[in-house]
Design a protein around this motif. Structure first.
Motif, PDB file in Angstrom:
ATOM      1  N   ASP A 156       0.813  -1.216   0.000  1.00  0.00           N
ATOM      2  CA  ASP A 156       0.000   0.000   0.000  1.00  0.00           C
ATOM      3  C   ASP A 156       0.845   1.263   0.000  1.00  0.00           C
TER       4      ASP A 156
ATOM      5  N   LYS B 259      -1.345  -2.323  -7.350  1.00  0.00           N
ATOM      6  CA  LYS B 259      -1.302  -2.818  -5.968  1.00  0.00           C
ATOM      7  C   LYS B 259      -2.218  -4.035  -5.814  1.00  0.00           C
ATOM      8  N   ASN B 260      -3.422  -3.940  -6.383  1.00  0.00           N
ATOM      9  CA  ASN B 260      -4.354  -5.070  -6.325  1.00  0.00           C
ATOM     10  C   ASN B 260      -3.786  -6.282  -7.051  1.00  0.00           C
TER      11      ASN B 260
ATOM     12  N   ASP C 102      -5.474  -9.616  -5.775  1.00  0.00           N
ATOM     13  CA  ASP C 102      -6.880  -9.230  -5.744  1.00  0.00           C
ATOM     14  C   ASP C 102      -7.471  -9.288  -7.145  1.00  0.00           C
TER      15      ASP C 102
ATOM     16  N   ARG D 143      -1.202  -8.112  -4.961  1.00  0.00           N
ATOM     17  CA  ARG D 143      -1.815  -8.849  -3.846  1.00  0.00           C
ATOM     18  C   ARG D 143      -2.746  -9.964  -4.319  1.00  0.00           C
TER      19      ARG D 143
ATOM     20  N   PRO E 153      -0.071   2.825  -9.258  1.00  0.00           N
ATOM     21  CA  PRO E 153      -1.535   2.843  -9.351  1.00  0.00           C
ATOM     22  C   PRO E 153      -2.186   1.752  -8.503  1.00  0.00           C
ATOM     23  N   THR E 154      -3.395   2.017  -8.042  1.00  0.00           N
ATOM     24  CA  THR E 154      -4.132   1.072  -7.200  1.00  0.00           C
ATOM     25  C   THR E 154      -4.346  -0.262  -7.911  1.00  0.00           C
ATOM     26  N   THR E 155      -4.550  -0.218  -9.226  1.00  0.00           N
ATOM     27  CA  THR E 155      -4.754  -1.466  -9.967  1.00  0.00           C
ATOM     28  C   THR E 155      -3.526  -2.370  -9.886  1.00  0.00           C
TER      29      THR E 155
END
Length: 345
Positions: free
Chosen positions: A328, A337-338, A343, A341, A333-335
């Motif tokens: 985190d 990070k997901n 996600d 993980r 970008p958040t994508t």
């Protein structure tokens, strides 16, 4: 395949070694590192283990509860580890030569092979599940690739992960409704797969305990309270080298190959008589399958080329500079990070 007669192309190999263990062998493991042998005098003929020269030893777990470290060159016993009260069901070793053994006595024990097999810790696994106070068999144990965590399964219907940096329990993964036979971490340690008598195989996020997907082997899926026997008990499971493919061995006589991008059904199926266990070789090109009849079958699965994204994810997740908890904080970008993980796939 018999222990004393290994054949290739109908020709018997000349270099065979037979080791008399005196007890039924229930688990075994090869360990490669630096070792040399030094006589230790009055220790009943056994020898001290010194990890200095590059050699290979074999660790053998037996029905008596004993664990032996054997020199594969001459069959001599280098160490004998005695503390389990029932047969040793599974063995695993960390990169730092910490051996963990699982037993039907309900415990897992940790032995330092770099310190003459000194046992320095033990867990009664069922105490960290809903079955606390009841003796349950531990059926499998597996180190994470970084040697920081240990996962165990057994008749307590769960997967228990221990944090060995603090020597304390981490997560208890509940989702199976019957005995859990095996578990294995993915190559980057983020995912964990477990196989069960409940006819399913579950892929978990090993850090959060979230179920990524469930691989069903019987349709329709049996009810959780169904007491009868099934012919699709999932006996073993293994990750491919890329970390996105899983193979399962079930007692209906089939190997199933799954792609985690589309886990609803296997991408291919291979018939094998009476499969019991399976394991990929180091580079992932071959799959060895053991059977209840004593045969060993080598399968060459179809190789899939991993995407550049997946190769980058494996590299990031195995980097010492990027921990799961710190994803985190990365300025990306958040994508992404997901994606790191799992996600998203």
């Amino acid at each position: 395949m018999s222990a004393d007669a290994i054949t290739s192309n109908n020709q018997q190999m000349e270099d065979t070694l037979s080791v008399e263990c005196n007890y039924p062998v229930t688990s075994l493991l090869f360990v490669s590192s630096n070792e040399t042998v030094q006589d230790c005098g009055d220790n009943q003929g056994y020898q001290l283990l010194r990890w200095r020269e590059n050699k290979t030893v074999m660790v053998v777990g037996m029905k008596s509860g004993r664990v032996r470290v054997i020199n594969v060159r001459d069959g001599s016993i280098l160490l004998e580890l005695i503390d389990h009260k029932d047969h040793v069901s599974s063995l695993s070793v960390s990169p730092s030569l910490i051996l963990v053994s699982a037993s039907y006595d309900g415990t897992i024990k940790f032995w330092d092979l770099a310190d003459d097999g000194n046992m320095f810790h033990s867990f009664l696994v069922a105490n960290y599940t809903a079955c606390r106070g009841v003796r349950h068999k531990v059926l499998s144990v597996a180190w994470s690739p970084d040697g920081a965590r240990v996962a165990t399964t057994g008749t307590f219907k769960a997967v228990v992960i221990f944090d060995m940096r603090n020597k304390e329990p981490g997560l208890t993964l509940s989702g199976h409704v019957n005995r859990v036979n095996r578990c294995q971490f993915s190559p980057d340690g983020t995912l964990l797969v477990s196989s069960s008598v409940d006819t399913t195989c579950i892929v978990w996020n090993s850090y959060t305990g979230v179920i990524i997907c469930r691989l069903g082997h019987q349709f329709p899926e049996p009810c959780p309270w169904f007491p009868g026997e099934s012919d699709t008990d999932v006996l073993d499971c293994a990750f491919s080298k890329t970390g996105l493919q899983v193979v399962t061995a079930a007692d209906d006589g089939y190997l199933r190959f799954w792609d985690l991008h589309s886990p609803n059904s296997p991408v291919s199926i291979c018939a094998v008589d009476n499969p019991l266990c399976c394991s990929f070789n180091q580079n992932g090109g071959f799959l060895a399958v053991g059977s209840t009849t004593g045969d060993l079958v080598i399968v060459q699965p179809t190789r899939t080329l991993p995407s550049l994204l997946q190769l980058c994810r494996l590299a990031c997740n195995t980097s010492q500079h990027i921990q799961y908890d710190s994803v985190d904080k990365l300025v990306i970008p958040t994508t992404l990070k997901n994606y790191l993980r799992y996600d998203s796939f």
